[in-house]
Design a protein around this motif. Sequence first.
Motif, PDB file in Angstrom:
ATOM      1  N   ALA A  83       0.824  -1.207   0.000  1.00 28.88           N
ATOM      2  CA  ALA A  83       0.000   0.000   0.000  1.00 28.88           C
ATOM      3  C   ALA A  83       0.860   1.260   0.000  1.00 28.88           C
ATOM      4  O   ALA A  83       0.583   2.219  -0.726  1.00 28.88           O
ATOM      5  CB  ALA A  83      -0.932   0.000   1.207  1.00 28.88           C
TER       6      ALA A  83
ATOM      7  N   ASP B  92       1.211   4.243  -2.788  1.00 28.57           N
ATOM      8  CA  ASP B  92       1.040   5.677  -2.534  1.00 28.57           C
ATOM      9  C   ASP B  92       2.148   6.482  -3.202  1.00 28.57           C
ATOM     10  O   ASP B  92       1.911   7.582  -3.722  1.00 28.57           O
ATOM     11  CB  ASP B  92       1.030   5.953  -1.035  1.00 28.57           C
ATOM     12  CG  ASP B  92      -0.197   5.380  -0.342  1.00 28.57           C
ATOM     13  OD1 ASP B  92      -1.158   5.013  -1.027  1.00 28.57           O
ATOM     14  OD2 ASP B  92      -0.171   5.296   0.901  1.00 28.57           O
TER      15      ASP B  92
ATOM     16  N   ARG C 134      -5.536   0.370  -2.964  1.00 31.42           N
ATOM     17  CA  ARG C 134      -4.372   1.261  -3.050  1.00 31.42           C
ATOM     18  C   ARG C 134      -3.616   1.039  -4.366  1.00 31.42           C
ATOM     19  O   ARG C 134      -3.121   1.998  -4.976  1.00 31.42           O
ATOM     20  CB  ARG C 134      -3.451   1.043  -1.849  1.00 31.42           C
ATOM     21  CG  ARG C 134      -4.105   1.355  -0.517  1.00 31.42           C
ATOM     22  CD  ARG C 134      -4.156   2.839  -0.223  1.00 31.42           C
ATOM     23  NE  ARG C 134      -2.960   3.279   0.463  1.00 31.42           N
ATOM     24  CZ  ARG C 134      -2.745   3.141   1.773  1.00 31.42           C
ATOM     25  NH1 ARG C 134      -3.663   2.585   2.554  1.00 31.42           N
ATOM     26  NH2 ARG C 134      -1.625   3.574   2.313  1.00 31.42           N
TER      27      ARG C 134
END
Length: 281
Positions: A153, A157, A199
């Motif tokens: 995740a 990002d 994500r």
Amino acid sequence: VAASAACPPAATTKASLQAMKAAEWSVADDARRQALAIALVDCLASPDPVLRDDLAFEALSHWMRAGLLAPTTLQALRLELLPQLRPEAVDTAGFRQPFSALALAEVSRVDRIEPYLSSEERAGLVRAATAYLASVRDYRGFDAKEGWRHGVAHASDLLLQLAMNPAVDKSQLSAILAAIAAQAMPPGDHFYIYGEGERLARPVFETGRRNVFSADEWSAWFAALSAAQPRTDPPTQATLAARHDLAQFLRALYASLREIGTPDMQARMMPGLTASLKALD
């Protein structure tokens, strides 16, 4: 312990950092703020989730989003954090790499909004981020005592911020998509249970928003993703995990496209995406 031996940084304590947080990270002395930002990097490896997440990362994020870190400090952070993403970097506890990626997402966000990196420095970020995501094999997510790791995740990002940057070119976006495809169905029999699919979908959505890939290119990418899904009869834990993880990713992307995608994005991406959803078995 050795990985976070300099945390809290010299002349600070956990309590003093918590007091800074209560004061909304106000540090009147600019030189002290710049130095403290760099010193807090060691706390990103701390086994203490308060020091790592609630204090160190939050301070860095706050200062960067408020425009309070100088370009020289941002460059120092980049140079300190990038080596942590190398696949061979030792991170037995599993905190340093994911939180280095998350901090680099903030470093990259500043560059997206107000460019300060050279083309080669930005390309180095893309190379490091894509290599790290593809290499993640520590799939630990949340622990009630230790907090988050969440490597997939956090790497996503970082790729999100890079995918949104208009200075990132088509070949670099292709590398981002390849890295995401490598983790949409992680090797082995790991089931994503901490929202990793959602994500992973975000940088793909933002890549679609960039309007650099044609409908045929998107269809080919989705088709290759579907073809990579392992299938056995009867199913195994590994094939069930792959289906679960791929479905989570595809459905998250589908929902985003339906709800907030532009008509142009939908026209280019939906044919391949819906074909992949129908191919799930």
